[in-house]
Design an enzyme around this catalytic site. Structure first.
Site, PDB file in Angstrom:
ATOM      1  N   SER A 136      41.877  26.142  34.611  1.00  0.00           N
ATOM      2  CA  SER A 136      43.118  26.323  33.867  1.00  0.00           C
ATOM      3  C   SER A 136      43.677  25.030  33.282  1.00  0.00           C
ATOM      4  O   SER A 136      44.396  25.071  32.290  1.00  0.00           O
ATOM      5  CB  SER A 136      44.173  26.993  34.740  1.00  0.00           C
ATOM      6  OG  SER A 136      44.305  26.318  35.965  1.00  0.00           O
TER       7      SER A 136
ATOM      8  N   HIS B 248      41.644  32.895  32.382  1.00  0.00           N
ATOM      9  CA  HIS B 248      41.608  32.269  31.063  1.00  0.00           C
ATOM     10  C   HIS B 248      40.388  32.634  30.227  1.00  0.00           C
ATOM     11  O   HIS B 248      40.255  32.180  29.096  1.00  0.00           O
ATOM     12  CB  HIS B 248      41.685  30.745  31.205  1.00  0.00           C
ATOM     13  CG  HIS B 248      42.932  30.298  31.901  1.00  0.00           C
ATOM     14  ND1 HIS B 248      44.144  30.200  31.263  1.00  0.00           N
ATOM     15  CD2 HIS B 248      43.161  29.979  33.196  1.00  0.00           C
ATOM     16  CE1 HIS B 248      45.063  29.815  32.129  1.00  0.00           C
ATOM     17  NE2 HIS B 248      44.495  29.676  33.305  1.00  0.00           N
TER      18      HIS B 248
ATOM     19  N   LYS C 205      48.115  36.474  30.146  1.00  0.00           N
ATOM     20  CA  LYS C 205      47.609  35.407  29.292  1.00  0.00           C
ATOM     21  C   LYS C 205      47.099  35.989  27.977  1.00  0.00           C
ATOM     22  O   LYS C 205      47.909  36.381  27.157  1.00  0.00           O
ATOM     23  CB  LYS C 205      46.612  34.576  30.072  1.00  0.00           C
ATOM     24  CG  LYS C 205      47.419  33.712  31.047  1.00  0.00           C
ATOM     25  CD  LYS C 205      46.748  33.107  32.188  1.00  0.00           C
ATOM     26  CE  LYS C 205      47.803  32.375  33.012  1.00  0.00           C
ATOM     27  NZ  LYS C 205      47.421  32.144  34.385  1.00  0.00           N
TER      28      LYS C 205
HETATM   29  C1  LIG Z   1      47.971  32.029  35.642  1.00  0.00           C
HETATM   30  C2  LIG Z   1      46.882  32.050  36.646  1.00  0.00           C
HETATM   31  C3  LIG Z   1      46.980  32.825  37.795  1.00  0.00           C
HETATM   32  C4  LIG Z   1      48.241  33.549  38.168  1.00  0.00           C
HETATM   33  O1  LIG Z   1      48.431  34.662  37.377  1.00  0.00           O
HETATM   34  P1  LIG Z   1      49.909  35.236  37.194  1.00  0.00           P
HETATM   35  O2  LIG Z   1      49.700  36.625  36.748  1.00  0.00           O
HETATM   36  O3  LIG Z   1      50.563  34.375  36.190  1.00  0.00           O
HETATM   37  O4  LIG Z   1      50.563  35.149  38.539  1.00  0.00           O
HETATM   38  C5  LIG Z   1      45.901  32.879  38.637  1.00  0.00           C
HETATM   39  N1  LIG Z   1      44.774  32.182  38.373  1.00  0.00           N
HETATM   40  C6  LIG Z   1      44.650  31.399  37.286  1.00  0.00           C
HETATM   41  C7  LIG Z   1      43.386  30.648  37.058  1.00  0.00           C
HETATM   42  C8  LIG Z   1      45.710  31.303  36.401  1.00  0.00           C
HETATM   43  O5  LIG Z   1      45.613  30.488  35.353  1.00  0.00           O
END
Ligand SMILES: *Cc1c(COP(=O)(O)O)cnc(C)c1O
Length: 389
Positions: A179, A207, A239
């Site tokens: 990330s 991602h 995302k």
């Molecule tokens: C954003 C993210 C999460 C958490 O997801 P949310 O739905 O925002 O709680 C978990 N793992 C990764 C790699 C992320 O980038």
């Protein structure tokens, strides 16, 4: 000392270290251009990679569903909160990922905590990449399993560690796309190691989903990993899909076990049904409109070429996450502030989110950007290089 005195001390230490975090309040929807404190900013820090967070058809799907289903889900899925829209979304996500089933969680953080602690306990072992997302790391700690971190993307280190473990249950957990760095896990090698050592494999594709693969199926699609090779696949809806929530996809047995044993699934209110309806529409658009992925990839190539052309620091990432590593926290902050002055919003990511000495601008590109937007970003970065040490 009173609680407030202790907290004041901790806060001022954090400020002095250049690590203080502050929120900015938006008065517009997400998009390439956002409104903050009366100023329009060019946004290069959201995870809205496909530009779906403010898509009119998705908002309309949410409105229509809330007309008939209202707002609240009323309870957890197991009590009485599981609606037709949740059911539909789980089926759509199973199809998207090519898995027998999928299970919705309210957030990705909770999915990772809930999956790992449902599958592992004392006496088991978890191996995680050092740069895994905080929610995977926290899930590992919560589970009580023996915890090992291997060097980032270092398959030899992982292999050495696996060789030293005994007969206990072992889970390897990695981000599909990291990330803060945007690089991919070497999944074919990791799958091979997992098979050799009878380890289970979990990939967090927060991602990759939506962005990678011909129809947005993420890392499992680009590497051709079905649920026999990659049994535990986690994805998020906040995302590339521009909504909120998360899911785990896998076998019938995995999903049924999570329904029984995953505490972050059982003891929390289901997502609003209208949000599930919005996510159904979003998954459909993300799969069908491959021009969004094509445009995003064209922007990534254009940006990277410009970095090279102007001698700006670049990274190895070929995904929408393009970190510019500046090292020192204060330096990253200064660049971020300078960009802000120029109307370009890029967050400075500092420890503990990233290792000390690797503070960076986390630049993210989105299908909602134009080539001219990327030109503005490059112009801003060149100004930083000139004006800020
Ligand atoms: C954003 C993210 C999460 C958490 O997801 P949310 O739905 O925002 O709680 C978990 N793992 C990764 C790699 C992320 O980038």
């Amino acid at each position: 000392m009173t609680l407030n005195q202790i907290l004041r001390q901790r806060l001022s230490q954090r400020r002095e270290a250049g690590l203080y975090r502050q929120r900015r309040t938006l008065s517009s929807a997400q998009g390439a251009h956002v409104s903050v404190a009366g100023k329009i900013l060019l946004n290069f820090c959201s995870n809205d990679y496909l530009g779906l967070a403010n898509h009119p058809d998705i908002a309309q799907a949410m409105n229509l569903a809330s007309d008939s289903y209202g707002v609240g889900s009323g309870a957890s899925h197991l009590v009485c909160g599981h609606s037709l829209w949740h059911q539909q979304l789980e089926q759509d996500l199973a199809r998207l990922t090519g898995r027998p089933r999928a299970l919705l969680f309210s957030t990705g953080y909770m999915a990772n905590m809930g999956v790992i602690s449902a599958l592992l306990g004392k006496g088991d072992c978890i191996l995680q990449d050092r740069l895994n997302h905080a929610s995977l790391l926290d899930g590992g700690l919560l589970s009580g399993a023996r915890f090992q971190r291997f060097t980032h993307n270092n398959v030899d280190d992982l292999a050495r560690r696996l060789e030293r473990l005994g007969q206990s249950n072992k889970l390897i957990a990695v981000d599909g796309v990291f990330s803060m760095d945007g690089d991919l896990a070497p999944l074919p090698d990791i799958v091979r190691l997992a098979e050799q050592h009878d380890a289970w494999l979990m990939v967090d594709d927060a991602h990759g989903l939506g962005c990678l693969g011909d129809s947005g199926g993420g890392v499992s699609q680009i590497f051709g990993l079905d649920d026999a090779k990659l049994p535990i696949l986690m994805g998020t809806l906040g995302k590339a899909f521009g909504c909120a929530g998360a899911f785990v996809a896998g076998s019938e047995e995995l999903i049924e076990a999570l329904i029984q044993f995953s505490r972050t699934y059982i003891y929390t209110t289901a997502l609003p049904p209208a949000l599930a309806a919005a996510a159904c529409k979003s998954v459909q658009i993300a799969q069908a409109e491959s021009w969004r992925r094509d445009h995003l990839n064209a922007l990534i190539g254009y940006y990277r070429k410009a970095l090279e052309h102007f001698g700006l620091p670049s990274s190895a990432s070929k995904t929408a996450i393009q970190p510019m590593i500046l090292g020192d926290s204060q330096r990253a902050l200064k660049w971020s502030h300078q960009l802000y002055e120029l109307g370009v919003w890029v967050g400075a990511i500092r420890p503990p989110t990233v290792p000390a000495g690797t503070s960076r601008l986390r630049i993210t590109l989105s299908a909602s950007h134009s080539f001219a937007d990327v030109d503005s970003l490059i112009h801003g970065l060149l100004e930083c290089q000139k004006k800020v040490k």
